[in-house]
Design an enzyme around this catalytic site. Sequence first.
Site, PDB file in Angstrom:
ATOM      1  N   HIS A  20       0.005  37.829  23.769  1.00 11.76           N
ATOM      2  CA  HIS A  20      -0.173  38.252  22.391  1.00 11.76           C
ATOM      3  C   HIS A  20      -0.463  39.711  22.375  1.00 11.76           C
ATOM      4  O   HIS A  20       0.243  40.371  21.330  1.00 11.76           O
ATOM      5  CB  HIS A  20      -1.354  37.196  21.850  1.00 11.76           C
ATOM      6  N   GLU A  21      -1.487  40.366  22.686  1.00  7.35           N
ATOM      7  CA  GLU A  21      -1.938  41.571  22.488  1.00  7.35           C
ATOM      8  C   GLU A  21      -0.926  42.653  22.934  1.00  7.35           C
ATOM      9  O   GLU A  21      -0.837  43.574  22.504  1.00  7.35           O
ATOM     10  CB  GLU A  21      -3.142  41.804  23.008  1.00  7.35           C
ATOM     11  N   HIS A  24       1.624  43.349  20.139  1.00  8.08           N
ATOM     12  CA  HIS A  24       1.208  44.453  19.240  1.00  8.08           C
ATOM     13  C   HIS A  24       1.278  45.629  20.011  1.00  8.08           C
ATOM     14  O   HIS A  24       1.745  46.624  19.328  1.00  8.08           O
ATOM     15  CB  HIS A  24      -0.325  44.198  19.022  1.00  8.08           C
TER      16      HIS A  24
END
Length: 338
Positions: A20-21, A24
């Site tokens: 997920h990170e 980003h």
Amino acid sequence: MIFFYIVVSVIVLSILVTIHEFGHFIVAKLSGTKVNEFAVGFGPKIFSKKYGETEYSFRIMLFGGFCALAGEDEISNDKRAVTNKPWYTRLGIFAAGPLMNILLTFIILIMVFYIVGSPVPIVSSTISGYPAEKAGIMPGDKIVMINNTKINDWDTLQNIINSNNGIKLKLTIERDNVILTKTIVPTYDKNASKPMIGIVPQYKRSLVLAFSTGTKQAIFFSKMIILSLYMLITGKVSANDLMGPVGIVQAIGAEAKSGILNLMTFAALISVNLGLFNLLPFPALDGGRILFVLIEKIRGKPVDPEKEGFVHYIGFILLIALMLFATYRDLIRINIFK
């Protein structure tokens, strides 16, 4: 056993959060946005190393992680700070995390179905006492048509049977290059809670089938999560049914005991849950940040970053409170207070 549950859960959740990170992170890097730190975990640092302008770290609480962007919740004069980037760049950065989790769900499920194979409309066996056996359906029979509907996959066959309890179905089958017809009436199975004719499909392995079946399963998981979130928001299900960290650890451990493929499938479900939940327009979630970007686009001017940061801080506190409540409900469910 508890130690096993915790270790497996830490590994699974760390992977999902890191992916997920990373979403980003990679979009921020590609767009020239300054990333101060990329961390796996929260709390005190176990290890950290700075490469270029970004610090990479492992922290003691591995159940989370973060990608610290310059200017994320504050005013910054740095041209490369996220707050000074065009609205569409920020939109892409904030959306990339949830989308990576959703993409990961598709990838995991495609892998699972490539390993185990996908069901095809060819009979592997029949169940004793059910209509298919009584009608003379045999292993190896390929079902090519039901009534006037051509059968190209197992899902189509299953959907027709599930929606036709007690109604005669004309099955066209291929057996040893000979076309035969059989008339079958599905019977309702109380244990399965659906109409059945009593056939078990063959499974075939191919990348095309795995892609098709895995994609359908990922879409099914997504619809299920969206429906659950809708029912929770509208009060059609109780907040008492929420699963917190303890419940997740327990569920992951149980799936790990039943095999790696079950664990992978459950990880896919958690991943799409994480992705879709983060898209909710709630402060502190990625969806909340996306909402502020869209508000800026509509207003024609940005929201004060410090005010926005305060709103996200309040949202974070509320999410922590929700997590603590869910944890409390988990502990009650496993009777820890008795």
